[in-house]
Design an enzyme around this catalytic site. Structure first.
Site, PDB file in Angstrom:
ATOM      1  CD  GLN A  37      -1.113   0.073   3.738  1.00 37.28           C
ATOM      2  OE1 GLN A  37      -1.483  -1.023   4.125  1.00 37.28           O
ATOM      3  NE2 GLN A  37      -1.473   1.219   4.325  1.00 37.28           N
ATOM      4  CB  CYS A  78      -4.526  -0.939   5.696  1.00 35.50           C
ATOM      5  SG  CYS A  78      -5.515  -0.020   6.910  1.00 35.50           S
ATOM      6  CG  HIS A 104      -2.771  -2.374   9.549  1.00 34.55           C
ATOM      7  ND1 HIS A 104      -2.648  -1.567   8.437  1.00 34.55           N
ATOM      8  CD2 HIS A 104      -2.103  -3.528   9.233  1.00 34.55           C
ATOM      9  CE1 HIS A 104      -1.932  -2.182   7.510  1.00 34.55           C
ATOM     10  NE2 HIS A 104      -1.603  -3.369   7.964  1.00 34.55           N
ATOM     11  CG  ASN A 116       0.550  -6.151   6.835  1.00 37.25           C
ATOM     12  OD1 ASN A 116      -0.365  -5.393   6.554  1.00 37.25           O
ATOM     13  ND2 ASN A 116       1.466  -5.838   7.732  1.00 37.25           N
TER      14      ASN A 116
END
Length: 307
Positions: free
Chosen positions: A126, A132, A259, A275
């Site tokens: 990102q 996110c 997040h 992630n």
């Protein structure tokens, strides 16, 4: 007396030799970091970043030497930031919603890892945009379509630019559930058709051919444990202390939700999470969290697309 002075001098020289050797090694490590990431600063900024890098490197080495720790730290793209700078630049506060009480008990479950089943798309990055939530949503969508035998890299930038009516705020944060609301209403296009820019823009094109009909939610650790047996789930977490994570089972959390990520399995009793910080971070882009409500993973309802 002369002999004592000689001994003291030798000890001092030895200490200085160790210090300069260590300092030189950290200086070399910083120069190597700069070369790897292609970064250059003005002299004042470089001196500041060097100090932070060397301090972080000392902490990484001390942590990794502690045999009681369940995870390892490492140098990565975030090694030039303080914890506070990292949180300010790369995380967005996400208030707790939907769950008055957190079900923090994690039932026993055998290993489930959708990455080994070909049901999880590639790790993306990102950058410095607080998107996110969009990457978490596209990760869930891409897995949803992989289960149906369809493969696509979907557009995070379209969600960043176009889903404000659903309550998202572009690079200033948002929610995966709001992103899925956008896709329910409009569909979504591919990353190739609407490339990632990593910044806020005007909406260039609405919707696309990749469509869903609704979304499911999964509450508490019981809900996540049940849901992960069927498919990955978009979840939110506290990632304040994640920046130096390299490998192992992480348990060093604070109390903020800031997040959004994709829960892709349970391995050895630990949550396995995809992630959106690139493959150079963590375990090739993944992190394992200790079971239960570690880092608030069970605190907000997880979501997943449905027909």
């Amino acid at each position: 007396m002369r002999k004592e002075l000689i001994v003291a001098s030798l000890v001092s020289l030895a200490i200085l030799a160790v210090y300069y050797s260590s300092h030189e090694a950290k200086t070399d490590a910083f120069e190597e970091w700069k070369g790897s990431f292609g970064v250059n600063w003005a002299p004042e900024e470089e001196a500041y970043r060097r100090l932070i890098f060397e301090k972080n490197l000392i902490e990484i080495e001390a942590h990794n030497a502690d045999k009681t720790q369940t995870y390892k730290k490492g140098v990565n793209q975030f090694s030039i930031y303080t914890t506070e700078e990292f949180a300010d630049r790369f995380l967005t506060p996400m208030p707790m919603v939907g769950l008055p009480e957190v079900d923090a008990t994690m039932p026993e479950i055998g290993d489930v890892d959708w990455t080994t089943q070909g049901k999880v798309s590639k790790v993306k990055n990102q950058g410095s945009c607080g998107s996110c939530w969009a990457f978490s949503a596209t990760g869930a969508l891409e897995s949803f379509f992989l289960f149906k035998g369809q493969s696509a890299s979907l557009s995070e930038q379209q969600l960043v630019d176009c889903s404000r009516p659903q309550g998202n705020q572009g690079c200033n944060g948002g929610w995966p559930s709001n992103a899925l609301k956008y896709v329910i209403a409009n569909g979504i296009t591919t990353e190739g058709a609407y490339p990632y820019a990593g910044r806020d823009q005007a909406c260039k094109a609405q919707g696309g051919a990749w469509k869903i009909g609704s979304q499911q939610s999964f509450s508490g650790c019981n809900g996540l444990t049940s849901g992960i047996n069927a498919h990955p789930i978009s979840v939110t977490v506290d990632a304040t202390n994640w920046s130096p994570y390299k490998s192992g089972v992480f348990n060093n959390c604070q109390a903020s939700i800031n997040h959004a990520v994709l829960l892709v399995g349970v391995v050895g009793g630990a949550w396995k999470i995809k992630n959106s910080w690139g493959t150079g971070w963590g375990e090739s882009g993944y992190i394992r969290l200790a079971g239960g409500n570690t880092c608030g993973v069970c605190a907000n309802a997880g979501v997943y697309p449905a027909w």
